[in-house]
Design a protein around this motif. Structure first.
Motif, PDB file in Angstrom:
ATOM      1  N   ASN A 180       0.843  -1.192   0.000  1.00 32.14           N
ATOM      2  CA  ASN A 180       0.000   0.000   0.000  1.00 32.14           C
ATOM      3  C   ASN A 180       0.879   1.244   0.000  1.00 32.14           C
ATOM      4  OD1 ASN A 180      -2.570   1.417   0.141  1.00 32.14           O
ATOM      5  ND2 ASN A 180      -1.905   2.077   2.151  1.00 32.14           N
TER       6      ASN A 180
ATOM      7  N   LYS B 148       1.411   4.804   0.784  1.00 31.82           N
ATOM      8  CA  LYS B 148       0.775   5.747   1.713  1.00 31.82           C
ATOM      9  C   LYS B 148       0.553   7.087   1.022  1.00 31.82           C
ATOM     10  CE  LYS B 148       5.290   6.741   3.839  1.00 31.82           C
ATOM     11  NZ  LYS B 148       6.075   6.624   5.101  1.00 31.82           N
TER      12      LYS B 148
ATOM     13  N   PRO C 198     -10.766  -6.818   3.331  1.00 30.45           N
ATOM     14  CA  PRO C 198     -11.219  -6.416   4.667  1.00 30.45           C
ATOM     15  C   PRO C 198     -11.134  -4.901   4.827  1.00 30.45           C
ATOM     16  CG  PRO C 198      -9.767  -8.316   4.822  1.00 30.45           C
ATOM     17  CD  PRO C 198      -9.718  -7.856   3.397  1.00 30.45           C
ATOM     18  N   SER C 199     -12.060  -4.342   5.562  1.00 24.25           N
ATOM     19  CA  SER C 199     -12.129  -2.886   5.717  1.00 24.25           C
ATOM     20  C   SER C 199     -10.874  -2.300   6.345  1.00 24.25           C
ATOM     21  CB  SER C 199     -13.349  -2.513   6.566  1.00 24.25           C
ATOM     22  OG  SER C 199     -13.300  -3.160   7.831  1.00 24.25           O
ATOM     23  N   SER C 200     -10.126  -3.116   7.068  1.00 26.77           N
ATOM     24  CA  SER C 200      -8.922  -2.627   7.747  1.00 26.77           C
ATOM     25  C   SER C 200      -7.700  -2.578   6.831  1.00 26.77           C
ATOM     26  CB  SER C 200      -8.596  -3.515   8.950  1.00 26.77           C
ATOM     27  OG  SER C 200      -8.363  -4.857   8.530  1.00 26.77           O
ATOM     28  N   LEU C 201      -7.827  -3.104   5.605  1.00 24.78           N
ATOM     29  CA  LEU C 201      -6.678  -3.193   4.708  1.00 24.78           C
ATOM     30  C   LEU C 201      -6.894  -2.371   3.442  1.00 24.78           C
ATOM     31  CD1 LEU C 201      -5.946  -7.034   4.885  1.00 24.78           C
ATOM     32  CD2 LEU C 201      -4.849  -5.210   6.197  1.00 24.78           C
ATOM     33  N   LYS C 202      -5.781  -1.923   2.854  1.00 22.53           N
ATOM     34  CA  LYS C 202      -5.795  -1.244   1.573  1.00 22.53           C
ATOM     35  C   LYS C 202      -4.487  -1.564   0.860  1.00 22.53           C
ATOM     36  CE  LYS C 202      -5.800   3.294  -0.662  1.00 22.53           C
ATOM     37  NZ  LYS C 202      -5.709   4.769  -0.461  1.00 22.53           N
TER      38      LYS C 202
ATOM     39  N   ASP D 174       2.060  -0.374   4.443  1.00 23.11           N
ATOM     40  CA  ASP D 174       1.575  -1.720   4.740  1.00 23.11           C
ATOM     41  C   ASP D 174       2.072  -2.678   3.660  1.00 23.11           C
ATOM     42  OD1 ASP D 174       0.347  -3.740   6.101  1.00 23.11           O
ATOM     43  OD2 ASP D 174      -1.705  -3.177   5.587  1.00 23.11           O
TER      44      ASP D 174
ATOM     45  N   LYS E  82      -0.705 -11.955   7.657  1.00 28.16           N
ATOM     46  CA  LYS E  82      -1.771 -11.406   8.507  1.00 28.16           C
ATOM     47  C   LYS E  82      -2.833 -12.455   8.851  1.00 28.16           C
ATOM     48  CE  LYS E  82      -1.195  -6.775   6.491  1.00 28.16           C
ATOM     49  NZ  LYS E  82      -0.502  -6.168   7.635  1.00 28.16           N
TER      50      LYS E  82
ATOM     51  N   ASP F 287     -14.244 -10.105   6.032  1.00 33.04           N
ATOM     52  CA  ASP F 287     -12.996  -9.736   6.707  1.00 33.04           C
ATOM     53  C   ASP F 287     -11.931 -10.819   6.612  1.00 33.04           C
ATOM     54  OD1 ASP F 287     -13.799  -7.221   7.436  1.00 33.04           O
ATOM     55  OD2 ASP F 287     -14.507  -7.804   9.421  1.00 33.04           O
ATOM     56  N   HIS F 288     -12.309 -11.989   6.123  1.00 35.74           N
ATOM     57  CA  HIS F 288     -11.370 -13.097   5.990  1.00 35.74           C
ATOM     58  C   HIS F 288     -11.167 -13.473   4.520  1.00 35.74           C
ATOM     59  CE1 HIS F 288     -12.098 -14.676  10.376  1.00 35.74           C
ATOM     60  NE2 HIS F 288     -11.576 -13.460  10.322  1.00 35.74           N
TER      61      HIS F 288
END
Length: 241
Positions: free
Chosen positions: A19, A21, A62-66, A104, A170, A208-209
């Motif tokens: 990712n 930034k 998942p919403s927590s990842l980009k 990330d 992860k 999310d998985h």
């Protein structure tokens, strides 16, 4: 190194998602330098195939990842992957180009007996699917399901799947890759998408998985280690000897 469509080759698949930034505000020259530096790693002796570039599209994440970019590579053995990872050129590219602009990184590795070419043609379209499955029994059943999908679609596409052994995944434990001749074939690959979706729904894998991204193999101009060194000098404002 490539093999005939009917032959089988033991290889290690290596996928890294990056990712960038603040991508919209990022200096494009630094992004290009990262991609060129990564592609220069295809000159290493331990590498069978390697390309890097922007992700075409994300189908599930998942919403927590980009993630914005990816690298896909193949090696003859796990020892060759380790040699690649520890090489001075790889370490230099990561420290000079990746770490300064990425916030990330996600990596997955798996072993497979691959049927078909080990080096995908430029323009080939790929779909990568990664699942987080904690139950060992379910993991085995999902892998068995992927085997059936592969058997049902051969020889129309190349399918690679297996259990992740990277510690940078992860928690994602199962990986699958399908290679189509081009983007038109990928977009028309409803049978594969339907079967994979059915498998995911059968085992109630939550959003999310579940990661799914598409990527097109770029047409590359070979980048030598010397060129990579020039990129480092240029980025740092130094003049190469």
């Amino acid at each position: 190194m490539a093999n005939s469509p009917s032959s089988e080759t033991e290889i290690i698949e290596h996928v890294v998602l990056f990712n960038i930034k603040d991508e919209d505000d990022q200096d494009p020259s630094k992004v290009n330098a990262m991609v060129n530096g990564l592609n220069g790693l295809n000159s290493l002796d331990s590498v069978v195939y390697l390309t890097a570039g922007p992700i075409l599209r994300t189908r599930s994440l998942p919403s927590s990842l980009k993630f914005t970019h990816m690298l896909h590579a193949r090696y003859p053995t796990r020892a060759d992957l380790s040699t690649y990872s520890l090489s001075d050129q790889h370490v230099s590219v990561v420290n000079s180009f990746v770490k300064p602009i990425c916030d990330d990184v996600f990596a997955i590795d798996w072993a497979v007996n691959l049927v078909g070419p080990t080096v995908p043609r430029p323009g080939s379209a790929m779909r990568f699917t990664f699942l987080k499955v904690e139950c060992e029994d379910e993991k085995e059943k999902i892998l068995e399901g992927m085997k059936k999908i592969k058997e049902s679609l051969d020889p129309f596409v190349q399918i690679s799947f297996g259990e992740n052994f990277s510690d940078r995944g992860k928690g994602f434990s199962v990986a699958a890759l399908v290679v189509f001749p081009d983007l038109i074939e990928l977009d028309g690959g409803e049978e594969y998408e339907d079967q994979m979706r059915s498998l995911i729904e059968k085992f109630k894998v939550s959003d999310d998985h579940f990661i799914a991204v598409d990527y097109v193999v770029p047409r590359l101009t070979p980048v030598t280690p010397v060129t990579t060194n020039h990129l480092i000098d240029e980025l740092s404002g130094q003049k190469s000897d």
